[in-house]
Design a protein around this motif. Structure first.
Motif, PDB file in Angstrom:
ATOM      1  N   SER A 105     -16.944  -6.081  -1.313  1.00  0.00           N
ATOM      2  CA  SER A 105     -16.303  -5.786  -0.030  1.00  0.00           C
ATOM      3  C   SER A 105     -15.017  -5.011  -0.296  1.00  0.00           C
ATOM      4  N   LEU A 106     -14.795  -3.964   0.482  1.00  0.00           N
ATOM      5  CA  LEU A 106     -13.574  -3.175   0.356  1.00  0.00           C
ATOM      6  C   LEU A 106     -12.492  -3.617   1.333  1.00  0.00           C
ATOM      7  N   GLU A 107     -12.772  -4.651   2.101  1.00  0.00           N
ATOM      8  CA  GLU A 107     -11.795  -5.141   3.074  1.00  0.00           C
ATOM      9  C   GLU A 107     -10.562  -5.686   2.351  1.00  0.00           C
ATOM     10  N   LEU A 108      -9.398  -5.293   2.821  1.00  0.00           N
ATOM     11  CA  LEU A 108      -8.149  -5.719   2.196  1.00  0.00           C
ATOM     12  C   LEU A 108      -7.700  -7.067   2.742  1.00  0.00           C
ATOM     13  N   PRO A 109      -7.145  -7.915   1.876  1.00  0.00           N
ATOM     14  CA  PRO A 109      -6.620  -9.198   2.346  1.00  0.00           C
ATOM     15  C   PRO A 109      -5.352  -9.006   3.162  1.00  0.00           C
ATOM     16  N   ALA A 110      -4.915 -10.082   3.802  1.00  0.00           N
ATOM     17  CA  ALA A 110      -3.720 -10.012   4.645  1.00  0.00           C
ATOM     18  C   ALA A 110      -2.465  -9.727   3.825  1.00  0.00           C
ATOM     19  N   ASN A 111      -2.488 -10.073   2.545  1.00  0.00           N
ATOM     20  CA  ASN A 111      -1.349  -9.835   1.663  1.00  0.00           C
ATOM     21  C   ASN A 111      -1.109  -8.329   1.533  1.00  0.00           C
ATOM     22  N   ARG A 112       0.008  -7.859   2.055  1.00  0.00           N
ATOM     23  CA  ARG A 112       0.287  -6.421   2.080  1.00  0.00           C
ATOM     24  C   ARG A 112       0.570  -5.850   0.697  1.00  0.00           C
ATOM     25  N   GLU A 113       0.812  -6.709  -0.274  1.00  0.00           N
ATOM     26  CA  GLU A 113       1.060  -6.214  -1.625  1.00  0.00           C
ATOM     27  C   GLU A 113      -0.231  -5.742  -2.287  1.00  0.00           C
ATOM     28  N   ILE A 114      -1.375  -6.173  -1.777  1.00  0.00           N
ATOM     29  CA  ILE A 114      -2.667  -5.754  -2.321  1.00  0.00           C
ATOM     30  C   ILE A 114      -3.081  -4.449  -1.656  1.00  0.00           C
ATOM     31  N   LYS A 115      -3.101  -3.363  -2.420  1.00  0.00           N
ATOM     32  CA  LYS A 115      -3.393  -2.036  -1.889  1.00  0.00           C
ATOM     33  C   LYS A 115      -4.849  -1.617  -2.058  1.00  0.00           C
ATOM     34  N   GLN A 116      -5.592  -2.311  -2.938  1.00  0.00           N
ATOM     35  CA  GLN A 116      -6.964  -1.913  -3.223  1.00  0.00           C
ATOM     36  C   GLN A 116      -7.801  -3.133  -3.523  1.00  0.00           C
ATOM     37  N   SER A 117      -9.030  -3.123  -3.040  1.00  0.00           N
ATOM     38  CA  SER A 117      -9.924  -4.255  -3.247  1.00  0.00           C
ATOM     39  C   SER A 117     -11.305  -3.717  -3.616  1.00  0.00           C
TER      40      SER A 117
END
Length: 232
Positions: free
Chosen positions: A77-89
């Motif tokens: 899944s490419l959906e980003l978590p709520a944590n804004r520090e995570i820029k890529q998944s």
């Protein structure tokens, strides 16, 4: 403390046995088994991770099939978590566990006498990478190479020259490339980070260091000349 002493004693015993067998003087060897995925015991020597570990939504699992081989599978899944520090998944990986430490450090594989890292695998059409971690100073350094599958859906043996692996750190190719410390290979594994959503599956039976009949590490072996039989 007792377990550390016991592991050290086992390491010393194995090293002594190699010395008695003159392993260091044997010269050419065809292969050296490194990791397998055939039994539940083998499964315990591996770890699995994906972006779910940092709040993402990908999944990844590793199990032994009824046929007796490892199956690494899940969904990216490419959906980003709520944590804004995570820029890529969107990634998943599996690798061997480092061997338990002894008083002499972490036991590693010495792959210097072999030319190829070889995998027996059956994968899909996704773009996988093979990863090698050495016992180096920077723990996040990985040597990586694409796992090119010629026949997706069928078993194949993939041979990758050790010298073709590229130094990366956190998925980025490093500008200053260094030679792999092949005498101290700590872990091997497979990862998927092709930025494509959806399911994935790759089966793995074994990973080995290998030579062909004509290679000895990075040196080429000259086959013996055939004897010429003269007739009178």
């Amino acid at each position: 403390m007792f377990s550390l002493i016991r592991r050290t004693a086992v390491e010393v015993a194995e090293s002594s046995l190699k010395a008695l067998n003159m392993d260091g003087l044997r010269g050419w060897q065809k292969e050296m088994p490194m990791a397998a995925l055939k039994t539940e015991k083998d499964l315990s020597q591996w770890v699995v991770g994906c972006d779910k570990d940092i709040g993402g939504f990908s999944t990844a699992s590793l199990e032994i099939t009824p046929e007796g081989v490892g199956k690494f599978y899940g969904e990216i899944s490419l959906e980003l978590p709520a944590n804004r520090e995570i820029k890529q998944s969107g990634y998943a990986a599996m690798r061997t566990k480092p061997k338990d430490q002894t008083m002499f450090g972490t036991p590693c594989w010495d792959t210097s006498l072999f030319r190829y890292l070889t995998l027996h695998v059956k994968g899909d059409k996704r773009k996988y990478f093979v990863n090698i971690q050495t016992d180096g100073v920077v723990k996040t350094d990985l040597f990586q190479h694409r796992l090119f599958l010629r026949t997706p859906g069928q078993w194949e043996t993939v041979m990758i020259p050790f010298k073709d692996f590229i130094l990366t750190n956190n998925g980025m190719i490093q500008e200053d490339q260094i030679e792999m410390f092949r005498q101290k290979v700590k872990t091997v594994g497979i990862s998927l980070m092709d930025r494509q959503e959806g399911p994935f599956e790759i089966q793995v039976e074994w990973i080995k260091s290998m030579n062909t009949e004509f290679t000895e590490g990075d040196m080429d072996r000259i086959p013996p000349k055939e004897e010429v039989k003269e007739t009178y």
